[in-house]
Design a protein around this motif. Sequence first.
Motif, PDB file in Angstrom:
ATOM      1  N   GLU A  64     -13.541  52.075  31.480  1.00  0.00           N
ATOM      2  CA  GLU A  64     -12.595  51.852  30.384  1.00  0.00           C
ATOM      3  C   GLU A  64     -11.251  51.424  30.964  1.00  0.00           C
ATOM      4  O   GLU A  64     -10.943  51.715  32.134  1.00  0.00           O
ATOM      5  N   PRO A  65     -10.413  50.746  30.177  1.00  0.00           N
ATOM      6  CA  PRO A  65      -9.072  50.389  30.668  1.00  0.00           C
ATOM      7  C   PRO A  65      -8.291  51.644  31.037  1.00  0.00           C
ATOM      8  O   PRO A  65      -8.398  52.681  30.373  1.00  0.00           O
ATOM      9  N   ILE A  66      -7.493  51.565  32.096  1.00  0.00           N
ATOM     10  CA  ILE A  66      -6.730  52.739  32.526  1.00  0.00           C
ATOM     11  C   ILE A  66      -5.407  52.865  31.756  1.00  0.00           C
ATOM     12  O   ILE A  66      -4.872  53.963  31.621  1.00  0.00           O
ATOM     13  N   ILE A  67      -4.880  51.753  31.244  1.00  0.00           N
ATOM     14  CA  ILE A  67      -3.661  51.752  30.425  1.00  0.00           C
ATOM     15  C   ILE A  67      -3.873  50.752  29.297  1.00  0.00           C
ATOM     16  O   ILE A  67      -4.306  49.620  29.543  1.00  0.00           O
ATOM     17  N   THR A  68      -3.566  51.147  28.060  1.00  0.00           N
ATOM     18  CA  THR A  68      -3.805  50.279  26.900  1.00  0.00           C
ATOM     19  C   THR A  68      -2.553  49.980  26.094  1.00  0.00           C
ATOM     20  O   THR A  68      -2.581  49.091  25.241  1.00  0.00           O
ATOM     21  N   ASN A  69      -1.482  50.688  26.326  1.00  0.00           N
ATOM     22  CA  ASN A  69      -0.266  50.526  25.519  1.00  0.00           C
ATOM     23  C   ASN A  69       0.694  49.552  26.199  1.00  0.00           C
ATOM     24  O   ASN A  69       1.478  49.939  27.061  1.00  0.00           O
ATOM     25  N   GLY A  70       0.609  48.269  25.856  1.00  0.00           N
ATOM     26  CA  GLY A  70       1.488  47.300  26.476  1.00  0.00           C
ATOM     27  C   GLY A  70       1.165  45.887  26.055  1.00  0.00           C
ATOM     28  O   GLY A  70       0.166  45.623  25.373  1.00  0.00           O
ATOM     29  N   TYR A  77       3.686  50.000  36.881  1.00  0.00           N
ATOM     30  CA  TYR A  77       4.710  49.283  36.120  1.00  0.00           C
ATOM     31  C   TYR A  77       4.040  48.098  35.440  1.00  0.00           C
ATOM     32  O   TYR A  77       3.279  47.359  36.079  1.00  0.00           O
ATOM     33  N   TRP A  78       4.317  47.914  34.145  1.00  0.00           N
ATOM     34  CA  TRP A  78       3.666  46.830  33.423  1.00  0.00           C
ATOM     35  C   TRP A  78       4.574  46.266  32.331  1.00  0.00           C
ATOM     36  O   TRP A  78       5.585  46.864  31.966  1.00  0.00           O
ATOM     37  N   ARG A  79       4.179  45.096  31.805  1.00  0.00           N
ATOM     38  CA  ARG A  79       4.969  44.408  30.780  1.00  0.00           C
ATOM     39  C   ARG A  79       4.796  45.104  29.435  1.00  0.00           C
ATOM     40  O   ARG A  79       3.673  45.401  29.021  1.00  0.00           O
ATOM     41  N   TYR A  80       5.933  45.309  28.778  1.00  0.00           N
ATOM     42  CA  TYR A  80       5.937  45.998  27.491  1.00  0.00           C
ATOM     43  C   TYR A  80       6.927  45.283  26.579  1.00  0.00           C
ATOM     44  O   TYR A  80       8.007  44.887  27.027  1.00  0.00           O
ATOM     45  N   PHE A  81       6.556  45.091  25.323  1.00  0.00           N
ATOM     46  CA  PHE A  81       7.455  44.463  24.363  1.00  0.00           C
ATOM     47  C   PHE A  81       7.949  45.506  23.375  1.00  0.00           C
ATOM     48  O   PHE A  81       7.152  46.226  22.767  1.00  0.00           O
ATOM     49  N   SER A  82       9.261  45.572  23.188  1.00  0.00           N
ATOM     50  CA  SER A  82       9.831  46.387  22.122  1.00  0.00           C
ATOM     51  C   SER A  82       9.976  45.508  20.885  1.00  0.00           C
ATOM     52  O   SER A  82      10.425  44.363  20.978  1.00  0.00           O
ATOM     53  N   GLN A  83       9.563  46.031  19.731  1.00  0.00           N
ATOM     54  CA  GLN A  83       9.635  45.292  18.475  1.00  0.00           C
ATOM     55  C   GLN A  83       8.928  43.951  18.602  1.00  0.00           C
ATOM     56  O   GLN A  83       9.448  42.899  18.238  1.00  0.00           O
ATOM     57  N   LYS A  91       2.551  30.190  17.147  1.00  0.00           N
ATOM     58  CA  LYS A  91       2.074  29.606  18.395  1.00  0.00           C
ATOM     59  C   LYS A  91       1.550  30.688  19.341  1.00  0.00           C
ATOM     60  O   LYS A  91       1.365  30.458  20.525  1.00  0.00           O
ATOM     61  N   ASN A  92       1.375  31.897  18.773  1.00  0.00           N
ATOM     62  CA  ASN A  92       0.880  33.023  19.561  1.00  0.00           C
ATOM     63  C   ASN A  92       1.811  33.362  20.719  1.00  0.00           C
ATOM     64  O   ASN A  92       1.381  33.761  21.791  1.00  0.00           O
ATOM     65  N   LEU A  93       3.111  33.165  20.517  1.00  0.00           N
ATOM     66  CA  LEU A  93       4.112  33.522  21.521  1.00  0.00           C
ATOM     67  C   LEU A  93       4.842  34.766  21.052  1.00  0.00           C
ATOM     68  O   LEU A  93       5.162  34.918  19.870  1.00  0.00           O
ATOM     69  N   TYR A  94       5.126  35.659  21.984  1.00  0.00           N
ATOM     70  CA  TYR A  94       5.745  36.916  21.628  1.00  0.00           C
ATOM     71  C   TYR A  94       7.227  36.753  21.347  1.00  0.00           C
ATOM     72  O   TYR A  94       7.918  35.978  21.994  1.00  0.00           O
ATOM     73  N   LYS A  95       7.706  37.513  20.373  1.00  0.00           N
ATOM     74  CA  LYS A  95       9.131  37.655  20.134  1.00  0.00           C
ATOM     75  C   LYS A  95       9.480  39.120  20.346  1.00  0.00           C
ATOM     76  O   LYS A  95       8.684  40.000  20.072  1.00  0.00           O
ATOM     77  N   GLY A  96      10.669  39.389  20.778  1.00  0.00           N
ATOM     78  CA  GLY A  96      11.074  40.761  21.042  1.00  0.00           C
ATOM     79  C   GLY A  96      11.678  40.872  22.415  1.00  0.00           C
ATOM     80  O   GLY A  96      11.906  39.875  23.097  1.00  0.00           O
ATOM     81  N   ILE A  97      11.925  42.092  22.841  1.00  0.00           N
ATOM     82  CA  ILE A  97      12.561  42.337  24.124  1.00  0.00           C
ATOM     83  C   ILE A  97      11.494  42.618  25.176  1.00  0.00           C
ATOM     84  O   ILE A  97      10.699  43.545  25.044  1.00  0.00           O
ATOM     85  N   ARG A  98      11.486  41.814  26.214  1.00  0.00           N
ATOM     86  CA  ARG A  98      10.548  42.027  27.313  1.00  0.00           C
ATOM     87  C   ARG A  98      11.063  43.177  28.173  1.00  0.00           C
ATOM     88  O   ARG A  98      12.123  43.073  28.768  1.00  0.00           O
ATOM     89  N   GLU A  99      10.319  44.247  28.237  1.00  0.00           N
ATOM     90  CA  GLU A  99      10.741  45.413  28.992  1.00  0.00           C
ATOM     91  C   GLU A  99       9.687  45.790  30.020  1.00  0.00           C
ATOM     92  O   GLU A  99       8.576  45.253  30.037  1.00  0.00           O
ATOM     93  N   ILE A 100      10.059  46.720  30.882  1.00  0.00           N
ATOM     94  CA  ILE A 100       9.154  47.220  31.926  1.00  0.00           C
ATOM     95  C   ILE A 100       8.840  48.676  31.615  1.00  0.00           C
ATOM     96  O   ILE A 100       9.747  49.479  31.395  1.00  0.00           O
ATOM     97  N   ARG A 101       7.567  49.002  31.605  1.00  0.00           N
ATOM     98  CA  ARG A 101       7.135  50.369  31.290  1.00  0.00           C
ATOM     99  C   ARG A 101       6.515  50.976  32.540  1.00  0.00           C
ATOM    100  O   ARG A 101       5.930  50.264  33.370  1.00  0.00           O
ATOM    101  N   GLU A 141       0.116  59.372  32.797  1.00  0.00           N
ATOM    102  CA  GLU A 141       0.923  60.195  31.909  1.00  0.00           C
ATOM    103  C   GLU A 141       2.410  59.887  32.088  1.00  0.00           C
ATOM    104  O   GLU A 141       2.824  59.227  33.042  1.00  0.00           O
ATOM    105  N   GLY A 142       3.195  60.397  31.136  1.00  0.00           N
ATOM    106  CA  GLY A 142       4.648  60.230  31.204  1.00  0.00           C
ATOM    107  C   GLY A 142       5.112  58.807  30.990  1.00  0.00           C
ATOM    108  O   GLY A 142       6.085  58.358  31.604  1.00  0.00           O
ATOM    109  N   GLN A 143       4.436  58.075  30.095  1.00  0.00           N
ATOM    110  CA  GLN A 143       4.834  56.693  29.858  1.00  0.00           C
ATOM    111  C   GLN A 143       6.256  56.624  29.295  1.00  0.00           C
ATOM    112  O   GLN A 143       6.607  57.344  28.366  1.00  0.00           O
ATOM    113  N   LYS A 144       7.064  55.751  29.881  1.00  0.00           N
ATOM    114  CA  LYS A 144       8.429  55.536  29.390  1.00  0.00           C
ATOM    115  C   LYS A 144       8.919  54.192  29.896  1.00  0.00           C
ATOM    116  O   LYS A 144       8.400  53.647  30.883  1.00  0.00           O
TER     117      LYS A 144
END
Length: 521
Positions: A208-214, A234-240, A246-256, A267-270
């Motif tokens: 199974e995937p080891i991380i799914t929230n991102g 560390y992985w790519r995460y979008f806020s809002q 065009k299937n392009l993301y809008k929002g703030i590109r953040e690092i999780r 654990e301890g995702q932030k």
Amino acid sequence: MKRKLFFAACLSWSMFTAVTAASFKEPVKDDSTVAIGSRVELFIDDFFIKKLGGKASLKMHEPVPREIAIVHDAPWEGSGSGYHSVFKDGDIYRMYYKAWQHEASADRSNFHPLYCAYAESRDGINWVKPNLGLHEFKGSKNNNIVFVSGAFKGFDLDAGHPAVFKDENPNVKPDARYKAIIISGKTKRGLVAFKSPDGINWTLLSEEPIITNGAFDSQNLAFWDPVRKEYRAYWRYFSQSTADNKNLYKGIREIRTATSGDFINWEGQKNVTYADSPEEQLYTNQIKAYHRAPHIFIGFPARYIERGWSESMRSLPELAEREKRAEKHIRYGTALTETLLMSSRDGVKFHRWNEAFLRPGIESDGTWTYGDQYMAWHLVETKSDRPGAPNELSLYSTENYWKGKASKLRRYTLRLDGFVSVNAPASGGEILTRNFTFKGNELFLNFATSAAGAIRVEILDKNGKPIPGYALEDCSEIFGDTVARPVHWKKSGTNVSALQGKEISLRMVISDGDIYSFQFR
């Protein structure tokens, strides 16, 4: 008391003592005592700085461009190749990367799928692409492909976003000595973990995937933290985050980020936070524990900025190509990227320099393009090309992205620990460190001065008073350019073992020089 300043070889030590306590600039920080043992301490942030005096300041140093390390011109590679993982493994250097031909102004379906390919080197400078014979490309297995995109045991793999590392966990099983993270798309969306005994032949580590929230549409990575004895990702995460037509993301590109004891359960995702830095769009993170000071995480995130059309934008190289790219989406033609420098002591809160660590550079064909100057993950230590000189750091960054049929990777160099220094001009400056305890017999400096410049060091007790024999006037003047030289005091020599375990601080006075790091050993 007024002091005179003398020039060049007549430089007087009085210029150093002209810096008074009243002139110090004081960073905002806690004043707790730190036990550093014998580890290397960098001035990459203000963690060790209690006060800066005179004209002393922290100075970031830019890498020096060297040769093109590798050209991604094989038929299964192309202009979209990138997301490199680079590390030293015994006597060889290993490199893994996205292999892809992509043109932003064309239909992506015209080109081959995304692969992860492999290269290696004996010196970190000259790279070869070995014939691995693992995966077929257009009827032949004569290639260096290690991962392919597509359906695989219930996953929808995207081999174009790889991160590969050697697991330094002393308890790692032999068949999992190397680990990789690959994205899975619509089927079992998330990050998929692979393992390998040799870095070439790979099997699933988890069903199974080891991380799914991102969002994951970047280079998502993880590694063993040798100081805290845990894995960190560390992985790519979008806020809002939303998607447009065009299937392009809008929002703030953040690092999780998150931590794990077994690489499977996290654990301890932030989200990563920053001290005194504005909100910016960061594409990659390129974070890892620095091998010479593994208690410090160093990252080289790619800054992404959409500047739109202007006279300056139209003056940048290859306008016709830029306009053609913008027809597909304006950001493909007018967005720019470059590399920043950031560091952290806890893996979550980072000190990020707002100025570019690696700028787009002098204008020429293939530069100032969206996707250029993405730093590889991570730096490695290599030999200098100057006989007798110490090793240096090699860093690698992309060029010619989405141009023609081949992107390139250029090598850059930096002195060991040479990211940031405490710098002072000829008129003088000084630094007072926070209180700490240490283990070791001698104090070594990584420093550089001009021929006329100099450094002296004073050791203070816990109350800020000079320790007899280690006062400023006792210190022999230090000048030169080296990554490790012991400090010498006229009365006490270089031996500081009597001060081990005692709470002390350092006062370092500088003229026309830089101090990059220090270490007791």
